[in-house]
Design a protein around this motif. Structure first.
Motif, PDB file in Angstrom:
ATOM      1  N   LEU A 184       0.811  -1.211   0.000  1.00  0.00           N
ATOM      2  CA  LEU A 184       0.000   0.000   0.000  1.00  0.00           C
ATOM      3  C   LEU A 184       0.846   1.263   0.000  1.00  0.00           C
ATOM      4  O   LEU A 184       0.404   2.318  -0.458  1.00  0.00           O
ATOM      5  N   GLN A 185       2.057   1.166   0.526  1.00  0.00           N
ATOM      6  CA  GLN A 185       2.924   2.328   0.591  1.00  0.00           C
ATOM      7  C   GLN A 185       3.189   2.906  -0.804  1.00  0.00           C
ATOM      8  O   GLN A 185       3.397   4.100  -0.951  1.00  0.00           O
ATOM      9  N   GLN A 186       3.167   2.026  -1.816  1.00  0.00           N
ATOM     10  CA  GLN A 186       3.383   2.495  -3.177  1.00  0.00           C
ATOM     11  C   GLN A 186       2.160   3.228  -3.734  1.00  0.00           C
ATOM     12  O   GLN A 186       2.257   3.862  -4.789  1.00  0.00           O
ATOM     13  N   LYS A 187       1.040   3.128  -3.038  1.00  0.00           N
ATOM     14  CA  LYS A 187      -0.178   3.818  -3.457  1.00  0.00           C
ATOM     15  C   LYS A 187      -0.445   5.060  -2.612  1.00  0.00           C
ATOM     16  O   LYS A 187      -1.517   5.659  -2.712  1.00  0.00           O
TER      17      LYS A 187
ATOM     18  N   LEU B  38      -3.766   8.524   0.327  1.00  0.00           N
ATOM     19  CA  LEU B  38      -3.981   7.634  -0.806  1.00  0.00           C
ATOM     20  C   LEU B  38      -4.008   8.429  -2.109  1.00  0.00           C
ATOM     21  O   LEU B  38      -4.570   9.528  -2.175  1.00  0.00           O
ATOM     22  N   LEU B  39      -3.406   7.871  -3.144  1.00  0.00           N
ATOM     23  CA  LEU B  39      -3.387   8.511  -4.459  1.00  0.00           C
ATOM     24  C   LEU B  39      -4.736   8.261  -5.139  1.00  0.00           C
ATOM     25  O   LEU B  39      -4.932   7.279  -5.861  1.00  0.00           O
ATOM     26  N   GLU B  40      -5.674   9.176  -4.907  1.00  0.00           N
ATOM     27  CA  GLU B  40      -7.043   8.989  -5.392  1.00  0.00           C
ATOM     28  C   GLU B  40      -7.371   9.848  -6.601  1.00  0.00           C
ATOM     29  O   GLU B  40      -8.450   9.703  -7.183  1.00  0.00           O
ATOM     30  N   VAL B  41      -6.464  10.745  -6.995  1.00  0.00           N
ATOM     31  CA  VAL B  41      -6.735  11.672  -8.092  1.00  0.00           C
ATOM     32  C   VAL B  41      -5.704  11.442  -9.198  1.00  0.00           C
ATOM     33  O   VAL B  41      -4.532  11.188  -8.913  1.00  0.00           O
TER      34      VAL B  41
ATOM     35  N   ASP C 106      -0.149  16.360 -15.793  1.00  0.00           N
ATOM     36  CA  ASP C 106       1.166  15.766 -15.512  1.00  0.00           C
ATOM     37  C   ASP C 106       1.190  14.264 -15.742  1.00  0.00           C
ATOM     38  O   ASP C 106       2.250  13.646 -15.638  1.00  0.00           O
ATOM     39  N   GLN C 107       0.000  13.682 -16.015  1.00  0.00           N
ATOM     40  CA  GLN C 107      -0.117  12.236 -16.253  1.00  0.00           C
ATOM     41  C   GLN C 107       0.474  11.434 -15.095  1.00  0.00           C
ATOM     42  O   GLN C 107       1.333  10.583 -15.267  1.00  0.00           O
ATOM     43  N   LYS C 108      -0.045  11.714 -13.890  1.00  0.00           N
ATOM     44  CA  LYS C 108       0.417  10.994 -12.706  1.00  0.00           C
ATOM     45  C   LYS C 108      -0.691  10.966 -11.670  1.00  0.00           C
ATOM     46  O   LYS C 108      -1.595  11.820 -11.675  1.00  0.00           O
ATOM     47  N   CYS C 109      -0.617   9.972 -10.783  1.00  0.00           N
ATOM     48  CA  CYS C 109      -1.589   9.856  -9.698  1.00  0.00           C
ATOM     49  C   CYS C 109      -1.130  10.707  -8.517  1.00  0.00           C
ATOM     50  O   CYS C 109       0.051  10.693  -8.154  1.00  0.00           O
ATOM     51  N   ILE C 110      -2.062  11.440  -7.904  1.00  0.00           N
ATOM     52  CA  ILE C 110      -1.755  12.322  -6.775  1.00  0.00           C
ATOM     53  C   ILE C 110      -2.814  12.139  -5.702  1.00  0.00           C
ATOM     54  O   ILE C 110      -3.877  11.551  -5.944  1.00  0.00           O
ATOM     55  N   CYS C 111      -2.532  12.673  -4.510  1.00  0.00           N
ATOM     56  CA  CYS C 111      -3.529  12.654  -3.437  1.00  0.00           C
ATOM     57  C   CYS C 111      -4.381  13.922  -3.528  1.00  0.00           C
ATOM     58  O   CYS C 111      -4.067  14.846  -4.286  1.00  0.00           O
ATOM     59  N   TYR C 112      -5.440  13.983  -2.706  1.00  0.00           N
ATOM     60  CA  TYR C 112      -6.337  15.134  -2.826  1.00  0.00           C
ATOM     61  C   TYR C 112      -5.686  16.419  -2.314  1.00  0.00           C
ATOM     62  O   TYR C 112      -6.023  17.520  -2.760  1.00  0.00           O
ATOM     63  N   LEU C 113      -4.708  16.307  -1.380  1.00  0.00           N
ATOM     64  CA  LEU C 113      -4.013  17.503  -0.924  1.00  0.00           C
ATOM     65  C   LEU C 113      -3.122  18.073  -2.021  1.00  0.00           C
ATOM     66  O   LEU C 113      -3.028  19.289  -2.200  1.00  0.00           O
TER      67      LEU C 113
ATOM     68  N   VAL D 199      -9.011  14.248 -12.810  1.00  0.00           N
ATOM     69  CA  VAL D 199     -10.167  13.358 -12.689  1.00  0.00           C
ATOM     70  C   VAL D 199      -9.843  12.320 -11.621  1.00  0.00           C
ATOM     71  O   VAL D 199      -8.716  12.250 -11.127  1.00  0.00           O
ATOM     72  N   SER D 200     -10.827  11.521 -11.296  1.00  0.00           N
ATOM     73  CA  SER D 200     -10.571  10.447 -10.337  1.00  0.00           C
ATOM     74  C   SER D 200      -9.694   9.378 -10.990  1.00  0.00           C
ATOM     75  O   SER D 200      -9.603   9.291 -12.221  1.00  0.00           O
TER      76      SER D 200
END
Length: 366
Positions: A148-151, A159-162, A167-174, A186-187
């Motif tokens: 999970l640490q990788q997510k 959690l990388l929910e966005v 930038d074509q990358k997963c990010i957190c909501y903060l 997007v989600s």
């Protein structure tokens, strides 16, 4: 005394050791619950692994004396049972890729599912509450393929929910609020759906390309077989034609030899005939010379005149003898010159036709 569920630690799934009770009323091994809460020290929130009730600050653990006495009796009984019939040991030969967050000890069980709500990974035994407790049934579960640490966001530990499309990358909501504020986001589910479309398009392109290349390979193999077949036929035809040309040249050589031998025989026969003729004439001339020599010494004038006149009119006289036909020098240069010219013509013909032979039926890349 039968084994009761309250006597089993929900973390290690073994009989309780130094049982303690937490504020929600659930019992755990003291070492198991302390290990679980120690891993969550940095978050500042502590929860019950079974009912997920949160506590803040960290609760003080109270020893359950009654349950401790019961556990002592159960452990003694379990030890005797194991000595009589030891159960099959669970293999720990290989370390799992993702470890269960609720298995305590040096060799935790392999996690099969990860909860994106709890932010924890579970082995099948510890995952059971998520299928029985109503509030836990609503949590999002995914296969525990990676830790999970990788997510999680390395900066905010969220959690990388966005998915940031810019930038074509997963990010957190903060990160989405601060660092990617003006970006198109997007989600992760919507991002996955969009990427899935591109993946399907790429798969189709690969399939079409694969079919094209497979067809080309099949055609190439067939062309190679055809080329080998044509090559063998061409070699056989060439051998046959060259054999015919060689046979023709051999016949011409035989004819040239026969012509030379025939001319030689005729010249030899004529030369021998002339030799006999010349020998006969020499014999007559020698005899005539002797007669004339004897006549020159006679002192009878009348006899000299009569005899000389007789010798002069005789057929053996040099005046009556035919002139010998001298055999001219024979030469076969015309034949050898003709053969030499034939050789040069053949060489020139081969040289002139070699480019045509080399250029015919060539491959396109040659």
């Amino acid at each position: 005394m039968e084994l009761h569920s309250n006597w089993v630690c929900p973390v290690c799934l073994d009989l309780l050791r130094e049982p303690v009770t937490i504020p929600c009323g659930h019992d755990y091994c003291k070492s198991c619950i302390e290990a679980c809460w120690d891993r969550r020290e940095e978050r500042g929130k502590y929860s019950c692994p079974l009912c997920r009730k949160s506590f803040s600050p960290r609760p003080v653990l109270r020893r359950n004396s009654t349950l401790a006495e019961v556990m002592l009796v159960k452990k003694l009984k379990k030890t005797r049972t194991q000595q009589a019939s030891p159960p099959a040991a669970v293999s720990r030969a290989s370390q799992p890729d993702v470890a269960c967050d609720f298995c305590c000890g040096t060799a935790p069980n392999k996690a099969t599912m990860s909860c994106l709500t709890c932010l924890a990974s579970y082995c099948p035994a510890h995952l059971e509450p998520h299928s029985s407790v109503p509030v836990l049934k609503k949590h999002r579960l995914v296969s525990a393929t990676v830790p999970l640490q990788q997510k999680m966001c390395t900066k905010h530990n969220k959690l990388l929910e966005v998915y940031c499309q810019t930038d074509q990358k997963c990010i957190c909501y903060l990160c989405a609020i601060h660092r990617h504020k003006s970006h198109c986001m997007v989600s992760v589910a919507a991002g996955r759906a969009e990427e899935q479309k591109q993946l399907i398009a790429s798969q189709r392109k690969v399939e079409v390309r694969f079919q094209e290349r497979e067809k080309e390979l099949t055609e190439l193999v067939q062309d190679l077989k055809y080329l080998k077949s044509c090559s063998q036929a061409a070699v056989q035809t060439s051998d046959k034609l060259f054999d015919e040309m060689i046979s023709s040249l051999k016949r011409e050589r035989t004819v040239a030899k026969q012509l030379i031998n025939a001319r030689e025989k005729r010249a030899v026969a004529r030369s021998k005939k002339l030799q006999l003729q010349l020998k006969e004439e020499l014999t007559k001339l020698r005899r005539r010379h002797t007669e004339l020599e004897q006549l020159s010494h006679t002192d009878d004038h009348i006899h000299f005149i009569q005899t000389f006149q007789s010798l002069s009119t005789s057929r053996d006289s040099p005046d009556w003898l035919p002139d010998p036909v001298v055999c001219p020098k024979r030469s076969f240069k015309t034949v050898t010159d003709s053969v030499s010219k034939l050789r040069d013509d053949i060489k020139r013909l081969v040289y002139d036709n070699r480019p045509r032979i080399s250029a015919s039926d060539c491959c396109p890349d040659e």
